[in-house]
Enzyme design. Structure first.
Site, mmCIF file in Angstrom:
data_model
loop_
_atom_site.group_PDB
_atom_site.id
_atom_site.type_symbol
_atom_site.label_atom_id
_atom_site.label_comp_id
_atom_site.label_asym_id
_atom_site.label_seq_id
_atom_site.Cartn_x
_atom_site.Cartn_y
_atom_site.Cartn_z
ATOM 1 N N HIS A 1 36.667 44.954 37.965
ATOM 2 C CA HIS A 1 37.233 43.695 38.455
ATOM 3 C C HIS A 1 38.285 43.905 39.529
ATOM 4 C CE1 HIS A 1 35.882 41.740 34.422
ATOM 5 N NE2 HIS A 1 34.897 41.811 35.300
ATOM 6 N N THR B 1 38.982 45.014 24.095
ATOM 7 C CA THR B 1 38.349 43.919 24.817
ATOM 8 C C THR B 1 37.770 42.902 23.844
ATOM 9 O OG1 THR B 1 36.745 43.307 26.531
ATOM 10 C CG2 THR B 1 36.124 45.131 25.059
ATOM 11 N N ASN C 1 40.342 46.118 33.609
ATOM 12 C CA ASN C 1 41.738 45.913 33.961
ATOM 13 C C ASN C 1 41.998 46.198 35.434
ATOM 14 O OD1 ASN C 1 42.033 45.440 31.237
ATOM 15 N ND2 ASN C 1 42.764 47.506 30.778
HETATM 16 C C1 BV8 Z 1 30.110 36.291 37.784
HETATM 17 C C2 BV8 Z 1 40.159 40.067 37.279
HETATM 18 C C3 BV8 Z 1 28.323 35.516 39.104
HETATM 19 C C4 BV8 Z 1 41.085 39.021 37.776
HETATM 20 C C5 BV8 Z 1 38.718 38.990 35.630
HETATM 21 C C6 BV8 Z 1 30.614 29.353 33.978
HETATM 22 C C7 BV8 Z 1 31.075 29.232 35.282
HETATM 23 C C8 BV8 Z 1 31.300 30.332 36.095
HETATM 24 C C9 BV8 Z 1 31.068 31.598 35.600
HETATM 25 C C10 BV8 Z 1 30.630 31.711 34.302
HETATM 26 C C11 BV8 Z 1 30.396 30.617 33.484
HETATM 27 N N1 BV8 Z 1 29.968 31.081 32.269
HETATM 28 C C12 BV8 Z 1 29.940 32.417 32.298
HETATM 29 C C13 BV8 Z 1 30.324 32.792 33.512
HETATM 30 C C14 BV8 Z 1 30.443 34.119 33.968
HETATM 31 C C15 BV8 Z 1 31.910 34.481 33.924
HETATM 32 C C16 BV8 Z 1 32.295 34.651 32.471
HETATM 33 O O1 BV8 Z 1 31.871 35.605 31.854
HETATM 34 N N2 BV8 Z 1 33.102 33.708 31.949
HETATM 35 C C17 BV8 Z 1 33.507 33.787 30.556
HETATM 36 C C18 BV8 Z 1 34.904 33.183 30.410
HETATM 37 C C19 BV8 Z 1 32.488 33.043 29.697
HETATM 38 N N3 BV8 Z 1 31.985 35.697 34.659
HETATM 39 C C20 BV8 Z 1 32.269 35.662 35.961
HETATM 40 O O2 BV8 Z 1 32.587 34.680 36.579
HETATM 41 C C21 BV8 Z 1 32.104 36.987 36.670
HETATM 42 N N4 BV8 Z 1 31.341 36.801 37.848
HETATM 43 O O3 BV8 Z 1 29.540 35.999 36.773
HETATM 44 O O4 BV8 Z 1 29.608 36.080 39.033
HETATM 45 C C22 BV8 Z 1 27.901 35.696 40.483
HETATM 46 C C23 BV8 Z 1 26.858 36.591 40.755
HETATM 47 C C24 BV8 Z 1 26.447 36.724 42.063
HETATM 48 C C25 BV8 Z 1 27.093 36.014 43.086
HETATM 49 C C26 BV8 Z 1 28.151 35.158 42.797
HETATM 50 C C27 BV8 Z 1 28.561 34.992 41.492
HETATM 51 C C28 BV8 Z 1 33.458 37.513 37.101
HETATM 52 C C29 BV8 Z 1 34.317 37.749 35.896
HETATM 53 C C30 BV8 Z 1 35.555 38.544 36.313
HETATM 54 C C31 BV8 Z 1 36.778 37.649 36.299
HETATM 55 N N5 BV8 Z 1 37.976 38.449 36.554
HETATM 56 N N6 BV8 Z 1 39.771 39.780 35.897
HETATM 57 C C32 BV8 Z 1 42.443 39.096 37.132
HETATM 58 O O5 BV8 Z 1 42.668 39.981 36.291
HETATM 59 O O6 BV8 Z 1 43.277 38.263 37.497
HETATM 60 S S1 BV8 Z 1 38.281 38.723 34.028
HETATM 61 C C33 BV8 Z 1 39.553 39.118 33.005
HETATM 62 O O7 BV8 Z 1 39.326 38.451 31.797
HETATM 63 C C34 BV8 Z 1 39.617 40.569 32.610
HETATM 64 O O8 BV8 Z 1 39.330 41.432 33.656
HETATM 65 C C35 BV8 Z 1 38.632 40.689 31.486
HETATM 66 O O9 BV8 Z 1 37.344 40.905 31.958
HETATM 67 C C36 BV8 Z 1 38.721 39.315 30.880
HETATM 68 C C37 BV8 Z 1 39.647 39.325 29.683
HETATM 69 O O10 BV8 Z 1 38.966 40.035 28.714
HETATM 70 P P1 BV8 Z 1 39.671 41.246 27.954
HETATM 71 O O11 BV8 Z 1 40.017 42.306 28.932
HETATM 72 O O12 BV8 Z 1 38.779 41.576 26.849
HETATM 73 O O13 BV8 Z 1 41.040 40.659 27.442
HETATM 74 P P2 BV8 Z 1 41.237 39.568 26.307
HETATM 75 O O14 BV8 Z 1 42.614 39.065 26.438
HETATM 76 O O15 BV8 Z 1 40.077 38.605 26.341
HETATM 77 O O16 BV8 Z 1 41.094 40.390 24.942
HETATM 78 C C38 BV8 Z 1 42.041 41.378 24.654
HETATM 79 C C39 BV8 Z 1 41.509 42.096 23.428
HETATM 80 O O17 BV8 Z 1 42.422 43.152 23.133
HETATM 81 C C40 BV8 Z 1 41.424 41.227 22.195
HETATM 82 O O18 BV8 Z 1 40.184 41.436 21.547
HETATM 83 C C41 BV8 Z 1 42.578 41.721 21.325
HETATM 84 O O19 BV8 Z 1 42.260 41.643 19.942
HETATM 85 C C42 BV8 Z 1 42.669 43.144 21.749
HETATM 86 N N7 BV8 Z 1 43.997 43.761 21.569
HETATM 87 C C43 BV8 Z 1 45.201 43.148 21.452
HETATM 88 N N8 BV8 Z 1 46.167 44.093 21.304
HETATM 89 C C44 BV8 Z 1 45.545 45.308 21.347
HETATM 90 C C45 BV8 Z 1 44.163 45.098 21.517
HETATM 91 N N9 BV8 Z 1 43.283 46.105 21.589
HETATM 92 C C46 BV8 Z 1 43.762 47.361 21.489
HETATM 93 N N10 BV8 Z 1 45.079 47.645 21.339
HETATM 94 C C47 BV8 Z 1 45.994 46.645 21.258
HETATM 95 N N11 BV8 Z 1 47.286 46.925 21.095
#
Ligand code: BV8
Length: 260
Positions: free
Chosen positions: A128, A200, A111
């Site tokens: 992040h 997450t 976060n």
């Molecule tokens: C990297 C900051 C390499 C910004 C974020 C294809 C093309 C390009 C990249 C990729 C690709 N395939 C894979 C990748 C890698 C990519 C990736 O993983 N993509 C995913 C979509 C497949 N990753 C990247 O690009 C990373 N960088 O790989 O770089 C590289 C290496 C060297 C040199 C150059 C490059 C960078 C990833 C970081 C992106 N930035 N955030 C901003 O916030 O604006 S990511 C952002 O989304 C968050 O930080 C977090 O990481 C993610 C969301 O996930 P969650 O936090 O889990 O949130 P979500 O909504 O998904 O889930 C919420 C959960 O809470 C649910 O399960 C729900 O049930 C639960 N919940 C609901 N209510 C509650 C609860 N839990 C508890 N209590 C409640 N009340």
């Protein structure tokens, strides 16, 4: 409400509390769900209103910012506004209390809202980045706070040092995570004896590898989420429920174990 008066009545709570009470090196790994009860939208559950039709995965990228800086900046302003109005919830506070109860607690968060720090957690790794820090688009000048461009009317604001566009100091999709943050997160995850995962979906890498690193190193992984997420499989204990309800009950049980 169960007969014990607790709102979360799960037989796996006690084994989880016992493991936490015995932990010597605890890592708490969090995602957007831990801030949901503070009123901050998660990434997976679509927002209401104006932003509902925009996919965060498509906005949080350098390409989106270069293509339409005004639009992406306004999306962040919307999120900053929500975060500025948010208070840490009972889940953040319970995590901060664990630091007072146990010998070593580190928080590794995905976060960018800074709510763990505001709740009192003192050792927080921001994988992040942070919405409270800004840098210029080329990345030459960093460490700006909102106050450093408060006098500017143009949106996005310009770097006070070089005049280039400013951007939030957060990690966008396709960008590398800060070296120090990912190195420390990996070392903490590989070296912990218990990892508490909260809120997450576990789909964004390399962050989502932390619980797997912990499990491979022999740590006991506890996962707290209202839904089954991608990490539940590598968790020894899955506590189904919202963080703001489960975590206070969990910490109360930890206190009882420590007092016994
Ligand atoms: C990297 C900051 C390499 C910004 C974020 C294809 C093309 C390009 C990249 C990729 C690709 N395939 C894979 C990748 C890698 C990519 C990736 O993983 N993509 C995913 C979509 C497949 N990753 C990247 O690009 C990373 N960088 O790989 O770089 C590289 C290496 C060297 C040199 C150059 C490059 C960078 C990833 C970081 C992106 N930035 N955030 C901003 O916030 O604006 S990511 C952002 O989304 C968050 O930080 C977090 O990481 C993610 C969301 O996930 P969650 O936090 O889990 O949130 P979500 O909504 O998904 O889930 C919420 C959960 O809470 C649910 O399960 C729900 O049930 C639960 N919940 C609901 N209510 C509650 C609860 N839990 C508890 N209590 C409640 N009340």
């Amino acid at each position: 409400m169960s007969e014990g008066g607790s709102t979360f009545d799960d037989p796996r709570l006690q084994p989880a509390a016992r493991a936490l009470a015995r932990s010597r090196r605890l890592v708490v790994f969090t995602g957007a769900g831990v801030s949901k009860e503070s009123g901050i939208a998660t990434f997976r559950e679509p927002e209401t209103g104006l932003w509902a039709r925009f996919d965060p995965m498509k906005l949080a990228t350098p390409e989106a910012y270069r293509r339409d800086p005004e639009f992406v900046w306004s999306w962040y302003e919307h999120r900053f506004g929500a975060a500025a109005a948010a208070e840490p919830n009972a889940g953040h506070q319970a995590i901060a209390e664990l630091e007072r109860l146990l010998p070593r607690v580190a928080v590794v968060t995905q976060n960018i809202d800074g709510l763990h720090q505001r709740a009192g957690s003192s050792d927080v790794v921001e994988l992040h980045g942070s919405m409270h820090r800004f840098k210029c688009l080329p990345g030459t000048h960093t460490g700006f706070a909102r106050a450093d461009f408060a006098g500017q009317t143009q949106k996005p604001p310009r770097c006070p040092d070089c005049g280039e566009l400013l951007r939030p100091d957060v990690v966008w999709f396709g960008e590398a995570l800060p070296g120090a943050a990912i190195d420390r997160a990996q070392a903490l995850s590989a070296g912990c004896d218990v990892m508490l995962v909260v809120g997450t979906s576990g789909v964004v890498y390399p962050a989502a590898a932390m619980p797997q690193l912990a499990a491979q190193a022999g740590a006991l992984v506890i996962d707290v989420n209202p839904e089954r997420d991608a990490l539940a499989a590598s968790a020894a204990i899955f506590l189904r429920g919202p963080g703001g309800v489960v975590l206070p009950e969990l910490v109360a049980a930890v206190r009882e174990h420590l007092a016994a």
